[in-house]
Scaffold this motif. Structure first.
Motif, PDB file in Angstrom:
ATOM      1  N   ALA A   1     118.532   6.067  66.504  1.00 15.41           N
ATOM      2  CA  ALA A   1     117.293   6.787  66.812  1.00 15.41           C
ATOM      3  C   ALA A   1     117.579   8.264  67.033  1.00 15.41           C
ATOM      4  N   VAL A   2     118.733   8.559  67.599  1.00 15.40           N
ATOM      5  CA  VAL A   2     119.110   9.953  67.863  1.00 15.40           C
ATOM      6  C   VAL A   2     119.152  10.757  66.563  1.00 15.40           C
ATOM      7  N   CYS A   3     119.710  10.183  65.512  1.00 15.21           N
ATOM      8  CA  CYS A   3     119.815  10.902  64.238  1.00 15.21           C
ATOM      9  C   CYS A   3     118.438  11.167  63.640  1.00 15.21           C
ATOM     10  N   TYR A   4     117.560  10.166  63.685  1.00 11.81           N
ATOM     11  CA  TYR A   4     116.197  10.374  63.185  1.00 11.81           C
ATOM     12  C   TYR A   4     115.475  11.435  64.010  1.00 11.81           C
ATOM     13  N   ALA A   5     115.621  11.377  65.330  1.00  9.20           N
ATOM     14  CA  ALA A   5     114.949  12.351  66.195  1.00  9.20           C
ATOM     15  C   ALA A   5     115.494  13.761  65.968  1.00  9.20           C
ATOM     16  N   ALA A   6     116.799  13.874  65.749  1.00  9.53           N
ATOM     17  CA  ALA A   6     117.385  15.194  65.486  1.00  9.53           C
ATOM     18  C   ALA A   6     116.859  15.762  64.177  1.00  9.53           C
ATOM     19  N   ARG A   7     116.782  14.910  63.147  1.00 13.41           N
ATOM     20  CA  ARG A   7     116.245  15.391  61.878  1.00 13.41           C
ATOM     21  C   ARG A   7     114.775  15.762  62.035  1.00 13.41           C
ATOM     22  N   ALA A   8     114.036  14.983  62.809  1.00 15.40           N
ATOM     23  CA  ALA A   8     112.626  15.298  63.051  1.00 15.40           C
ATOM     24  C   ALA A   8     112.475  16.652  63.740  1.00 15.40           C
ATOM     25  N   ALA A   9     113.312  16.930  64.722  1.00 12.02           N
ATOM     26  CA  ALA A   9     113.247  18.222  65.416  1.00 12.02           C
ATOM     27  C   ALA A   9     113.490  19.372  64.439  1.00 12.02           C
ATOM     28  N   PHE A  10     114.451  19.177  63.540  1.00 18.26           N
ATOM     29  CA  PHE A  10     114.711  20.191  62.515  1.00 18.26           C
ATOM     30  C   PHE A  10     113.481  20.353  61.627  1.00 18.26           C
ATOM     31  N   GLU A  11     112.893  19.241  61.222  1.00 18.01           N
ATOM     32  CA  GLU A  11     111.721  19.295  60.351  1.00 18.01           C
ATOM     33  C   GLU A  11     110.540  19.976  61.040  1.00 18.01           C
ATOM     34  N   VAL A  12     110.375  19.722  62.321  1.00 15.41           N
ATOM     35  CA  VAL A  12     109.303  20.392  63.075  1.00 15.41           C
ATOM     36  C   VAL A  12     109.551  21.901  63.084  1.00 15.41           C
ATOM     37  N   SER A  13     110.795  22.306  63.281  1.00 20.27           N
ATOM     38  CA  SER A  13     111.105  23.744  63.294  1.00 20.27           C
ATOM     39  C   SER A  13     110.808  24.392  61.944  1.00 20.27           C
ATOM     40  N   ARG A  14     110.848  23.597  60.886  1.00 21.41           N
ATOM     41  CA  ARG A  14     110.556  24.098  59.536  1.00 21.41           C
ATOM     42  C   ARG A  14     109.095  23.820  59.153  1.00 21.41           C
ATOM     43  N   LYS A  15     108.310  23.320  60.121  1.00 19.77           N
ATOM     44  CA  LYS A  15     106.889  22.985  59.922  1.00 19.77           C
ATOM     45  C   LYS A  15     106.689  21.927  58.836  1.00 19.77           C
ATOM     46  N   GLN A  16     107.624  21.003  58.743  1.00 19.81           N
ATOM     47  CA  GLN A  16     107.543  19.878  57.804  1.00 19.81           C
ATOM     48  C   GLN A  16     107.072  18.651  58.598  1.00 19.81           C
ATOM     49  N   TYR A  17     105.832  18.696  59.021  1.00 19.25           N
ATOM     50  CA  TYR A  17     105.316  17.718  59.972  1.00 19.25           C
ATOM     51  C   TYR A  17     105.225  16.304  59.404  1.00 19.25           C
ATOM     52  N   GLU A  18     104.878  16.163  58.135  1.00 21.74           N
ATOM     53  CA  GLU A  18     104.781  14.808  57.565  1.00 21.74           C
ATOM     54  C   GLU A  18     106.145  14.121  57.567  1.00 21.74           C
ATOM     55  N   LEU A  19     107.189  14.866  57.221  1.00 19.51           N
ATOM     56  CA  LEU A  19     108.540  14.296  57.265  1.00 19.51           C
ATOM     57  C   LEU A  19     108.932  13.961  58.705  1.00 19.51           C
TER      58      LEU A  19
END
Length: 196
Positions: free
Chosen positions: A145-163
């Motif tokens: 779950a940590v890896c998915y959450a870390a990637r999600a945080a990166f995606e949020v910073s890039r405004k890639q909300y659907e990902l």
């Protein structure tokens, strides 16, 4: 003197059992410095000293001490990892990256080092390298779950909300008891709705 050293070693190994005050950490540092004077080639004592430097947020001293450990043992994983960590705090991202990369050549499945490398790439604004590392993390550790959450945080910073929604859903699925993942998912869904 030998009795004093035995007690000091026992106290230092018990460090992880309870939190210490800053003064207790400084006292531990003084004991370790005396022990290192007697055994300058001890990588274990030097690693402990550097760990205390980190606890005291003495980042430069920690980097120097980990450098001494690496001079004695060039491939010491703990020294590579924590020197990179200290260099991040000093904003020495190129040096941190080099240590993380060297550690990952020795231990390619070291999840924390790979997470650290991805974060360093972010701080260096090397977005494609960061994305590659986060994607590799999820590929290497599909049950984390940590890896998915870390990637999600990166995606949020890039405004890639659907990902990010997808990754946070995976994090929630893998770790349903973690409320921070659920809260992040709600927040990202809200951002996604506002953007439409």
């Amino acid at each position: 003197m030998r009795h004093f050293l035995t007690i000091a070693i026992l106290l230092l190994t018990a460090v992880g059992c309870k939190a210490q005050t800053a003064q207790q950490w400084r006292d531990s540092l003084a004991v370790l410095n005396r022990m290192i004077e007697q055994q300058p080639g001890s990588t274990d004592l030097r690693l402990r000293k550097a760990a205390v430097n980190i606890e005291l947020e003495q980042w430069e001293y920690a980097v120097e001490e980990y450098g001494r450990v690496l001079a004695l043992d060039d491939g010491n994983p703990a020294a590579l990892y924590f020197r990179a960590y200290a260099n991040v705090h000093l904003r020495q991202y190129s040096l941190a990256r080099a240590d993380y990369e060297k550690l990952l050549t020795l231990l390619p499945f070291h999840m924390e080092a790979r997470l650290g490398l991805a974060a360093v790439y972010e701080r260096m604004a090397r977005w494609s390298n960061a994305a590659d590392e986060y994607n590799l993390l999820v590929e290497m550790f599909p049950d984390s779950a940590v890896c998915y959450a870390a990637r999600a945080a990166f995606e949020v910073s890039r405004k890639q909300y659907e990902l990010a929604v997808f990754d946070l859903e995976q994090a929630v699925r893998l770790s349903p008891q973690d409320v921070s993942y659920r809260a992040s998912l709600v927040d990202v869904r809200r951002r996604l709705r506002r953007g439409r």
